[in-house]
Design a protein around this motif. Sequence first.
Motif, mmCIF file in Angstrom:
data_model
loop_
_atom_site.group_PDB
_atom_site.id
_atom_site.type_symbol
_atom_site.label_atom_id
_atom_site.label_comp_id
_atom_site.label_asym_id
_atom_site.label_seq_id
_atom_site.Cartn_x
_atom_site.Cartn_y
_atom_site.Cartn_z
ATOM 1 N N GLU A 145 -1.831 14.750 13.540
ATOM 2 C CA GLU A 145 -2.796 13.752 13.061
ATOM 3 C C GLU A 145 -2.197 12.908 11.935
ATOM 4 N N LYS A 146 -1.560 13.579 10.969
ATOM 5 C CA LYS A 146 -0.977 12.858 9.830
ATOM 6 C C LYS A 146 0.194 11.990 10.294
ATOM 7 N N PHE A 147 0.977 12.532 11.227
ATOM 8 C CA PHE A 147 2.086 11.749 11.789
ATOM 9 C C PHE A 147 1.551 10.469 12.438
ATOM 10 N N ALA A 148 0.484 10.631 13.247
ATOM 11 C CA ALA A 148 -0.068 9.479 13.967
ATOM 12 C C ALA A 148 -0.651 8.455 12.996
ATOM 13 N N MET A 149 -1.362 8.937 11.967
ATOM 14 C CA MET A 149 -1.951 8.023 10.987
ATOM 15 C C MET A 149 -0.864 7.234 10.266
ATOM 16 N N MET A 150 0.195 7.932 9.903
ATOM 17 C CA MET A 150 1.322 7.287 9.223
ATOM 18 C C MET A 150 1.916 6.206 10.130
ATOM 19 N N ILE A 197 0.864 -1.181 0.000
ATOM 20 C CA ILE A 197 0.000 0.000 0.000
ATOM 21 C C ILE A 197 0.902 1.233 0.000
ATOM 22 N N ASN A 198 0.583 2.178 -0.869
ATOM 23 C CA ASN A 198 1.384 3.399 -1.005
ATOM 24 C C ASN A 198 0.611 4.590 -0.463
ATOM 25 N N TYR A 199 1.269 5.369 0.361
ATOM 26 C CA TYR A 199 0.607 6.511 0.987
ATOM 27 C C TYR A 199 1.285 7.820 0.578
ATOM 28 N N ILE A 200 0.461 8.834 0.374
ATOM 29 C CA ILE A 200 0.984 10.181 0.143
ATOM 30 C C ILE A 200 0.730 10.984 1.416
ATOM 31 N N VAL A 201 1.797 11.563 1.980
ATOM 32 C CA VAL A 201 1.659 12.372 3.198
ATOM 33 C C VAL A 201 2.013 13.808 2.833
ATOM 34 N N LYS A 202 1.016 14.697 2.856
ATOM 35 C CA LYS A 202 1.248 16.055 2.365
ATOM 36 C C LYS A 202 1.138 17.127 3.452
ATOM 37 N N ALA A 212 7.951 10.146 -10.692
ATOM 38 C CA ALA A 212 7.909 8.961 -11.552
ATOM 39 C C ALA A 212 8.255 7.704 -10.757
ATOM 40 N N THR A 213 9.245 7.822 -9.861
ATOM 41 C CA THR A 213 9.645 6.670 -9.045
ATOM 42 C C THR A 213 8.492 6.229 -8.157
ATOM 43 N N PHE A 214 7.798 7.216 -7.562
ATOM 44 C CA PHE A 214 6.672 6.873 -6.693
ATOM 45 C C PHE A 214 5.542 6.225 -7.495
ATOM 46 N N LEU A 215 5.229 6.792 -8.638
ATOM 47 C CA LEU A 215 4.146 6.224 -9.458
ATOM 48 C C LEU A 215 4.492 4.821 -9.941
ATOM 49 N N GLU A 216 5.780 4.597 -10.209
ATOM 50 C CA GLU A 216 6.208 3.260 -10.609
ATOM 51 C C GLU A 216 5.968 2.262 -9.476
ATOM 52 N N MET A 217 6.254 2.692 -8.233
ATOM 53 C CA MET A 217 5.989 1.841 -7.058
ATOM 54 C C MET A 217 4.503 1.522 -6.957
ATOM 55 N N CYS A 218 3.674 2.494 -7.330
ATOM 56 C CA CYS A 218 2.223 2.379 -7.159
ATOM 57 C C CYS A 218 1.553 1.588 -8.272
ATOM 58 N N ALA A 219 2.297 1.312 -9.336
ATOM 59 C CA ALA A 219 1.678 0.777 -10.547
ATOM 60 C C ALA A 219 0.820 -0.454 -10.280
ATOM 61 N N ASP A 220 1.295 -1.340 -9.394
ATOM 62 C CA ASP A 220 0.542 -2.573 -9.154
ATOM 63 C C ASP A 220 -0.122 -2.575 -7.781
ATOM 64 N N GLY A 221 -0.169 -1.436 -7.133
ATOM 65 C CA GLY A 221 -0.691 -1.411 -5.767
ATOM 66 C C GLY A 221 -1.750 -0.361 -5.565
ATOM 67 N N LYS A 222 -2.027 -0.136 -4.295
ATOM 68 C CA LYS A 222 -3.054 0.825 -3.927
ATOM 69 C C LYS A 222 -2.383 2.113 -3.471
ATOM 70 N N ILE A 223 -3.082 3.233 -3.694
ATOM 71 C CA ILE A 223 -2.570 4.523 -3.216
ATOM 72 C C ILE A 223 -3.584 5.129 -2.265
ATOM 73 N N VAL A 224 -3.085 5.615 -1.140
ATOM 74 C CA VAL A 224 -3.941 6.281 -0.167
ATOM 75 C C VAL A 224 -3.320 7.643 0.115
ATOM 76 N N SER A 225 -4.124 8.700 0.075
ATOM 77 C CA SER A 225 -3.610 10.034 0.393
ATOM 78 C C SER A 225 -3.974 10.376 1.828
ATOM 79 N N LEU A 226 -2.957 10.639 2.647
ATOM 80 C CA LEU A 226 -3.222 10.999 4.044
ATOM 81 C C LEU A 226 -3.414 12.506 4.180
#
Lengths: 138, 74
Positions: free
Chosen positions: A15-20, A5-10, A124-138
């Motif tokens: 709260e975001k720290f704890a979720m991560m 599972i791939n997460y974007i932390v922006k 591009a590196t991150f999207l390549e990691m995500c290609a076969d997985g799920k992405i969640v935005s925190l």
Amino acid sequence: MAETINYIVKDKSFEKFAMMMLLGTTGDAMDIHSNFFFTFWGLNLLTKKFKPKVAGMPTPMKGMGAKIFRKRMAKFGIEDPMGMIKDAVENGNMKLFPCQMTMDLMKIKAEDIIDIAEEPVGAATFLEMCADGKIVSL
Amino acid sequence: MAVKTLDYSGLKCPMPVLKTKKELKNLTSGQVIEVISDDVGAKKDIPALLNKIGDELVELKEEGSKLIFIIKKA
């Protein structure tokens, strides 16, 4: 192969720290691989000595709020969140990737980033990691 | 018979899951542990963990506010 599972932390909030921390360490326990991509203000969570504040509280209470939350979480058994993250990273199931371009944009230097983080990567590196997985935005 | 009883009363999500996993890592196949939790979330979380890592939930008992999981290492 283990699930990823791939997460974007922006954001840099407590709260975001704890979720991560909660999702990454639980993923580690469940043999789920988690990649966290830190971008914009989320990068602050990867900088040394940074103390996240509670975004959802009124401004004068944001810092104190984080202390209160940390104390309450300690009572739940979550005593050392950063130590728990370190364990999950050492187990190889949790990876913390700083975003290179936003590091430059926000003037965050490589030496400001905590040691357990991976080398900075680009979109591009991150999207390549995500290609076969799920992405969640925190 | 359970080789160990682990009482995680007072701990909340995700600690019962993390601690249960840590214990399971050190068991050999076929060994059984008993895990006690009073975290309501654990009722679904512990089975979710076991489902993912492949160990077996032999039994889930409820005694008052306590959940008692009997878990067998695969």
